[in-house]
Design a protein around this motif. Structure first.
Motif, PDB file in Angstrom:
ATOM      1  N   ASN A 197      46.232  43.359  49.952  1.00 15.01           N
ATOM      2  CA  ASN A 197      45.907  42.606  51.173  1.00 15.01           C
ATOM      3  C   ASN A 197      45.456  43.483  52.340  1.00 15.01           C
ATOM      4  N   ARG A 240      39.659  36.366  44.161  1.00 14.46           N
ATOM      5  CA  ARG A 240      40.915  36.493  44.899  1.00 14.46           C
ATOM      6  C   ARG A 240      41.949  37.365  44.201  1.00 14.46           C
ATOM      7  N   TYR A 296      39.722  44.602  48.982  1.00 17.90           N
ATOM      8  CA  TYR A 296      41.077  44.630  49.516  1.00 17.90           C
ATOM      9  C   TYR A 296      42.060  45.095  48.448  1.00 17.90           C
TER      10      TYR A 296
END
Length: 269
Positions: free
Chosen positions: A255, A227, A252
């Motif tokens: 985001n 993450r 990513y």
């Protein structure tokens, strides 16, 4: 919602719905905890008491409804359960449910079955005054929400104008699996397998950007997620990927999707 014939809906946690279709099993659930649900894993075992292992971790556990499709291994003893965690640290296991693991062919003969179609009577049969809204997802992302009539037009377009695959999760939730043309594959400049067989991640401006990476099996099922990548270069152990073969990933940046690609781990790993 109008319920008729063989329509089904998701059970609410701490229960869940398990539906078999051929060599696949669809596991779906309704979340009554809203944002209080912070983690949810689907686990599988070859007995109903122990030796459960996680096969899927929901990246958005707070969704009110969700589901996961898995291929059933060739055995008649396989059990599924859900492990979930609430804010504050309380955790729970659902009761295990058994899948037969026996493939069934379609009864009766009305021509060949399209392997990319949903093959769900509840989504293809016209029902008078049907007011359902069909949600279409690509993995954990909502792609579109359509009335049942608009969905049937969308389904025809997918089947006859693309090579993508549709699969039913329940009577109002459909998964869309985009076709990946392997002949067009080009190795990533950011995530690749180095000469020693390790997964090498090299991301630019790591101190100024927020990067995250999602890894998937070749069939699109979730494997694991990083993450917040805090260092570059970063080397991942091959053991994280369990087996050799193709794996998909999504990179990513702040985001926003920067790249979708794949990596290949050779058999000697």
């Amino acid at each position: 919602m109008l319920i008729a014939g063989k329509l089904f809906s998701q059970d609410t946690l701490p229960d869940f719905t398990l539906v078999e279709s051929g060599d696949r099993v669809v596991i779906s659930w309704t979340n009554p905890y809203q944002n209080q649900l912070v983690q949810l894993n689907i686990q599988r075992s070859y007995d109903s008491i122990r030796n459960f292992s996680t096969i899927y971790s929901a990246t958005s556990p707070e969704l009110p409804q969700n589901g996961f499709t898995s291929t059933i291994p060739p055995t008649n003893r396989i059990f599924y359960r859900i492990f979930y965690v609430l804010q504050g640290g309380s955790y729970f296991f659902t009761k295990a449910k058994r899948a037969s693991g026996i493939s069934t062919s379609n009864a009766g003969g009305g021509g060949a079955v399209n392997s990319r179609d949903i093959n769900s009577k509840s989504l293809s049969t016209v029902i008078p005054f049907d007011k359902r809204v069909i949600t279409i997802k690509i993995r954990d992302t909502v792609y579109a929400q359509l009335s049942i009539n608009a969905f049937r037009n969308f389904r025809d377009s997918i089947l006859y104008k693309t090579r993508d695959t549709l699969y039913a999760i329940n009577d109002s939730l459909v998964g869309l699996r985009p076709h990946v043309g392997r002949e067009l594959w080009r190795a990533s400049n950011y995530i690749y397998v180095n000469k020693d067989g390790y997964i090498y991640i090299a991301l630019p401006h790591i101190a100024d950007k927020k990067y995250s990476i999602k890894f998937f099996e070749d069939n699109g099922s979730s494997l694991f997620e990083i993450r917040n990548v805090k260092e570059s270069p970063l080397i991942l152990e091959k053991a994280n990927f369990v087996h050799s073969g193709w794996f998909l990933f999504e990179l990513y940046e702040d985001n926003k999707l920067k790249e979708k690609n794949r990596i290949y781990l050779p058999k000697d790993f």
